[in-house]
Design a protein around this motif. Structure first.
Motif: not given
Length: 301
Positions: A56-58, A69-72, A102-104, A159-160
Motif C-alpha cells: 500500500y505504501i508503494n 520490476c526495476q527495483y527488484d 516508499g522513500m528512494q 522521497y520520490r
C-alpha cells in the motif's frame, strides 16, 4: 553516401543510449530480469499490475509496475555483481538505495527535514533575543522562509524523484545560495544607499531567480550550467562575506560566527565530490552533506 549517413546516425543513437545508461541497467542480466518481470506482472504500458500485489505504501507513493520490476531486478543485479567480486553498479545514473516507506533515498529525506527543523528552532531563538524594531529583522525572516521552503522540496525530491520534484529541488537549492548573496548585498548597502536602490537590487535578485528557475524547467535540465552558476554565486558571496568579516572584525565581535559558517559550508561541500556506493545502501555522501549543513545554522541566527 546514404549508407554512411545511416551509419553515423546509428552510431550517434548508440552513443546517446550508452551515455544515459549505467553499468547496472546496461547489463544484460538486469535488462532480461526487467523484461521477464514486466511480461509476468505488468500491463502492456507497464504502469498497472495484472494482480493487485503491490504494498500500500508503494501504491500511494506512485510506484508503478515497471518501476517495481526495476527495483527488484536492481537488487538481483547487485547480488550478481557482488558474487563475481565486481563493484556495486549504478542504475540509471544513481546508486542503489534500500527503499523505506516508499522513500528512494531515506537518509537524504530525514537530513533535509532535520535542516528545516533546526531553522525553525533557530528563528524562534532569534525572535526571543532580537527586538522586532531592529534593522533587517525582516530580512532574516525572509531567509528563514526561503531555506525552509528549499529543504521541504529537497525532502520531497529525495522521497520520490519525478521531473517536477527534481526541478523544484534544484531551483530551491539555488534559492538558498542566491538568498545568501542577496542577504550579503542588503547587509552591506542598507545604510549606505537610498531605499530605491535597495528596491532595484531586490527586483534584480527576484528576476534573476525566476529566469534561472524558468530555464531549468524548459525541457531537459542543464546540470552543467546549474552547477557552474551555483558555484559562481556561492564563491562570490563567500568572498564578500569574508571581506566583510575582516573589515568588521574589531568593531563587531560576533563576525567570527559568520566567518566560521561560510568556511565550514565550503568545507562540507567537498562531500559532494565523493562518488561511491551508499553505506548500508542507505547513507551516501550527498546525504552526509545534508547532515553536516544542519548544525551550521546555529552560527547564522
Amino acid at each position: 553516401m546514404q549508407l554512411k549517413i545511416q551509419f553515423v546516425v546509428a552510431t550517434l543513437v548508440l552513443l546517446i543510449k550508452f551515455s544515459d545508461a549505467s553499468s547496472g541497467d546496461h547489463s544484460p542480466f538486469y535488462q532480461k530480469c526487467v523484461a521477464k518481470c514486466e511480461i509476468g506482472n505488468c500491463t502492456e504500458d507497464g504502469k498497472e499490475f495484472k494482480e493487485d500485489t503491490q504494498a500500500y505504501i508503494n501504491r500511494i507513493t506512485l510506484w508503478n509496475c515497471k518501476q517495481e520490476c526495476q527495483y527488484d531486478c536492481m537488487w538481483q543485479t547487485v547480488e550478481a555483481f557482488h558474487e563475481r567480486n565486481w563493484r556495486t553498479p549504478q542504475f540509471h545514473g544513481k546508486w542503489p538505495f534500500i527503499r523505506v516507506l516508499g522513500m528512494q533515498e531515506p537518509a537524504s529525506v530525514i537530513f533535509s527535514l532535520l535542516n528545516a527543523f533546526i531553522h525553525f528552532k533557530m528563528i524562534k531563538k532569534f525572535r526571543e533575543k532580537v527586538r522586532p524594531t531592529c534593522p533587517l529583522v525582516w530580512l532574516w525572516h525572509v531567509y528563514f522562509i526561503v531555506c525552509v521552503h528549499a529543504w521541504f522540496w529537497s525532502a520531497i525530491f529525495h522521497y520520490r524523484d519525478f521531473l517536477i520534484t527534481e526541478i523544484l529541488d534544484y531551483a530551491c537549492a539555488f534559492s538558498i545560495i542566491l538568498m545568501n548573496c542577496y542577504l550579503m548585498s542588503i547587509r552591506l548597502l542598507h545604510d549606505k544607499v537610498p531605499k530605491i536602490v535597495l528596491s532595484l537590487v531586490t527586483v534584480f535578485f527576484v528576476f534573476f531567480f525566476m529566469s534561472h528557475a524558468a530555464y531549468l524547467s524548459a525541457g531537459k535540465i542543464d546540470y552543467g550550467y546549474n552547477m557552474e552558476l551555483n558555484i559562481t554565486v556561492a564563491t562570490f558571496s563567500a568572498l564578500c562575506w569574508f571581506s566583510w568579516c575582516y573589515y568588521n572584525r574589531k568593531r563587531q565581535k560576533y563576525v567570527w560566527k559568520c566567518a566560521i559558517y561560510v568556511a565550514l559550508s565550503g568545507i562540507v561541500l567537498l562531500l559532494e565530490l565523493v562518488d561511491s556506493p551508499p553505506y548500508f545502501f542507505l547513507i551516501d555522501h550527498h546525504s552526509l552533506w545534508h547532515l553536516c549543513t544542519a548544525p551550521l545554522v546555529i552560527f547564522i541566527f
